[in-house]
Design an enzyme around this catalytic site. Structure first.
Site, short mmCIF file in Angstrom:
data_model
loop_
_atom_site.label_atom_id
_atom_site.label_comp_id
_atom_site.label_asym_id
_atom_site.label_seq_id
_atom_site.Cartn_x
_atom_site.Cartn_y
_atom_site.Cartn_z
N CYS A 13 0.87 -1.18 0.00
CA CYS A 13 0.00 0.00 0.00
C CYS A 13 0.91 1.23 0.00
O CYS A 13 2.13 1.11 0.06
CB CYS A 13 -0.89 -0.04 1.24
SG CYS A 13 -2.39 0.95 1.11
N CYS A 85 -4.06 -0.65 -2.89
CA CYS A 85 -4.53 0.71 -3.16
C CYS A 85 -4.05 1.13 -4.55
O CYS A 85 -3.04 0.63 -5.04
CB CYS A 85 -4.09 1.70 -2.09
SG CYS A 85 -2.36 2.19 -2.15
N CYS A 92 3.99 0.82 -8.24
CA CYS A 92 4.58 -0.41 -7.72
C CYS A 92 6.02 -0.55 -8.21
O CYS A 92 6.29 -0.43 -9.41
CB CYS A 92 3.75 -1.61 -8.18
SG CYS A 92 4.24 -3.16 -7.40
#
Length: 146
Positions: A13, A85, A92
């Site tokens: 997250c 999220c 990422c």
């Protein structure tokens, strides 16, 4: 007798304070015998006390978990990264080629709680997302991991 190594899963997250922490707690609760569970964030915002409280209400103690940066897990050979999220999904980091990345998004309870009329209404946002994450961890996680 041969033993199969546990698959290593990371819940990612933005701040590793709420959703990924709840996901780690639920996944450990349901699947610690089969999976090695981690959570981390692109940033580390500290453990959200409301997340700790609603998980405790449900019988899962996450108070000893810690908010950490994804880089602290660089040496862990992850099998799967699950972003929880949108920001983490879009930002990422790159993982080893054998690491599968999947997005399973959940609403942001602290953001929703800011507009709540009462403290109880604010906590209800945390409870709803907690229960959605519970259902995912209980009913879909092992199918996703394979």
């Amino acid at each position: 007798m041969t033993t199969t190594a546990k698959k290593k899963i990371l819940f990612l997250c933005t701040g590793n304070s709420c959703r990924s922490q709840m996901a780690e707690g639920w996944a450990r609760h349901f699947h610690s015998d089969r999976l090695e569970i981690h959570s981390a964030g692109i940033e580390a915002h500290g453990l959200n006390p409301n997340a700790v409280a609603v998980m405790q209400e449900a019988g899962v103690d996450i108070s000893n978990q810690s908010s950490k940066l994804v880089g602290t897990l660089a040496e862990v050979p992850l099998d799967m990264v699950i972003t929880v999220c949108g920001h983490a999904d879009e930002n990422c980091p790159v993982f080893a080629s054998q690491t599968q990345t999947v997005h399973v998004g959940f609403d942001d309870p602290p953001k929703l709680a800011r507009d709540a009329a009462t403290p109880e209404e604010a906590m209800d946002h945390f409870r709803r997302v907690r229960d959605e994450i519970r259902d995912f961890a209980r009913d879909r996680l092992l199918k996703l991991v394979g």
